[in-house]
Design an enzyme around this catalytic site. Structure first.
Site, short mmCIF file in Angstrom:
data_model
loop_
_atom_site.label_atom_id
_atom_site.label_comp_id
_atom_site.label_asym_id
_atom_site.label_seq_id
_atom_site.Cartn_x
_atom_site.Cartn_y
_atom_site.Cartn_z
N HIS A 50 62.07 50.39 -12.98
CA HIS A 50 60.80 51.02 -13.29
C HIS A 50 60.97 52.12 -14.33
CE1 HIS A 50 58.69 49.63 -9.32
NE2 HIS A 50 59.15 48.63 -10.04
N GLU A 52 60.37 55.34 -14.36
CA GLU A 52 60.98 56.60 -13.96
C GLU A 52 62.50 56.51 -13.99
OE1 GLU A 52 57.52 55.96 -10.97
OE2 GLU A 52 58.66 54.78 -12.42
N CYS A 75 56.81 54.86 -6.83
CA CYS A 75 56.84 54.09 -5.59
C CYS A 75 57.87 54.66 -4.62
CB CYS A 75 57.14 52.62 -5.88
SG CYS A 75 58.81 52.34 -6.52
N THR A 196 34.82 21.72 -25.07
CA THR A 196 35.72 22.26 -26.09
C THR A 196 36.92 21.34 -26.28
OG1 THR A 196 35.07 24.55 -25.64
CG2 THR A 196 37.22 24.22 -26.65
#
Length: 375
Positions: A50, A52, A75, A196
């Protein structure tokens, strides 16, 4: 520099993870000591360290006694990586400034609580509005179990997506089409209707490839598809999913044999496919960003379901005319202007000879923009 200045830098870093980290949130982090940045990091890829932890690794011993700025609450649970709170406490961080609490149930204020219990000062809310905007898809998936819907179309200045004969290549410039490919490369899926597929026979791939390989999804209430189409021919490059009524699924044995997937929905054959049921299935697969490219019937169905969160409208400086020339969005539509969806915080950017109008959708019945998924 102020707290907000350092948080802005954390937001810039977080954006580098767009397309790589989903269904996780975008997160950036900055370590500041004595008014100077000593470490930076962001969540680079799903399943990896992460933001941090990456910022603290760069800061090293300089992190002790410093302030950590992070765009989302750290977290405190074991997931694919260890708790960020443990790394913050070990590093000797003195203060944590976070833009917002993480509503993920295993975090949801518990990370901030643990840091405070360890004697770390925690400030929450610096840049919170920007944090909610940046992570609107993540927040919506958490709150509703549905993906964040991007609606995209290209049209002329008089609001046409093709001529009366159906010719549409190319309304916009090569530069605009390159931007569409960049957008596709950030998506989990791209949705079109059977019409489409028949009219344009698109590949719906990102060229060159982006950080994500979106699944190509076709909606067909009738259960009809061409015998041969480019999605089928390129099925090894990206998944192909077809949504139809359950009574039609036996028609797609050849698609399944080639590696495609057919999802049969419960309901009365002949009616329009239920958009909410489709979104529920995509949410179950943890798809976070989904691009709806058309045609008018599909875009209109998403509009009628009030399911559009963000708009990317490419406008070419050309005029087609003709009452039979199609416009971007069909469906039932609204009965009065007060019921119309508004595009808020819109931006207009020139791309080649074209304009891109981009903004988040606001539903006037709730006055909530697509990015504000706070619940």
């Amino acid at each position: 520099m102020s707290d907000l200045d350092f948080m802005k830098r954390a937001f810039e870093l977080a954006e580098r993870g767009r397309g790589y980290v989903e269904p996780n949130p975008l997160v950036g982090a900055v370590v500041v000591r004595d008014g100077r940045i000593v470490g930076e990091g962001w969540h680079r890829r799903y399943g990896e360290a992460h933001a941090e932890v990456n910022a603290l690794d760069v800061a090293g011993a300089a992190a002790r006694g410093s302030t950590l700025y992070v765009t989302l609450e750290p977290c405190r649970h074991h997931g694919k990586t260890p708790p960020c709170t443990d790394a913050i406490i070990r590093a000797g961080i003195r203060r944590v400034v976070t833009a917002m609490l993480d509503p993920f149930p295993q975090v949801a204020g518990k990370g901030a609580e643990l840091l405070r219990a360890a004697g770390i000062a925690v400030d929450i809310g610096v840049g919170e509005i920007a944090a909610r905007r940046m992570n609107a898809p993540y927040l919506k998936l958490l709150r509703t179990g549905r993906p964040y819907i991007h609606a995209k179309w290209a049209m002329t200045l008089d609001g046409k997506t093709a001529t009366r004969s159906g010719h549409s290549k190319w309304i916009t410039s090569e530069a605009a089409r390159r931007r569409v490919h960049e957008l596709r490369g950030q998506m989990d899926a791209i949705i079109v209707g059977r019409g489409t597929l028949v009219a344009d026979n698109p590949q719906l791939t990102a060229r060159p490839p982006g950080p994500r390989t979106p699944a190509r999804i076709v909606l067909t209430a009738s259960g009809e598809l061409p015998e041969s189409f480019r999605l089928l021919e390129t099925i090894k490059e990206a998944p192909v999913l077809v949504f139809t009524w359950k009574s039609n699924t036996s028609r797609f044995d050849r698609l399944v044999e080639r590696g495609g997937e057919v999802i049969g929905l419960n309901g009365l054959a002949g009616a329009n496919l239920p958009i909410d049921a489709i979104l529920a299935e995509l949410g179950r697969r943890r798809m976070t960003n989904v691009l709806v490219e058309g045609g008018a019937g599909v875009l209109g169905a998403f509009f009628d379901a009030r399911a559009i969160d963000e708009v990317h409208a490419f406008v070419a400086p050309t005029l087609i005319g003709g009452e039979d020339a199609p416009s971007p969005m069909a469906g039932t539509g609204v009965g009065c202007i007060s019921e119309a969806l508004r595009v808020a915080e819109w931006q207009c950017e020139q791309i080649g000879d074209d304009l891109l109008i981009h903004g988040r959708v606001v539903d006037p019945t709730t006055e909530v923009a697509g990015w504000d998924a706070s619940g």
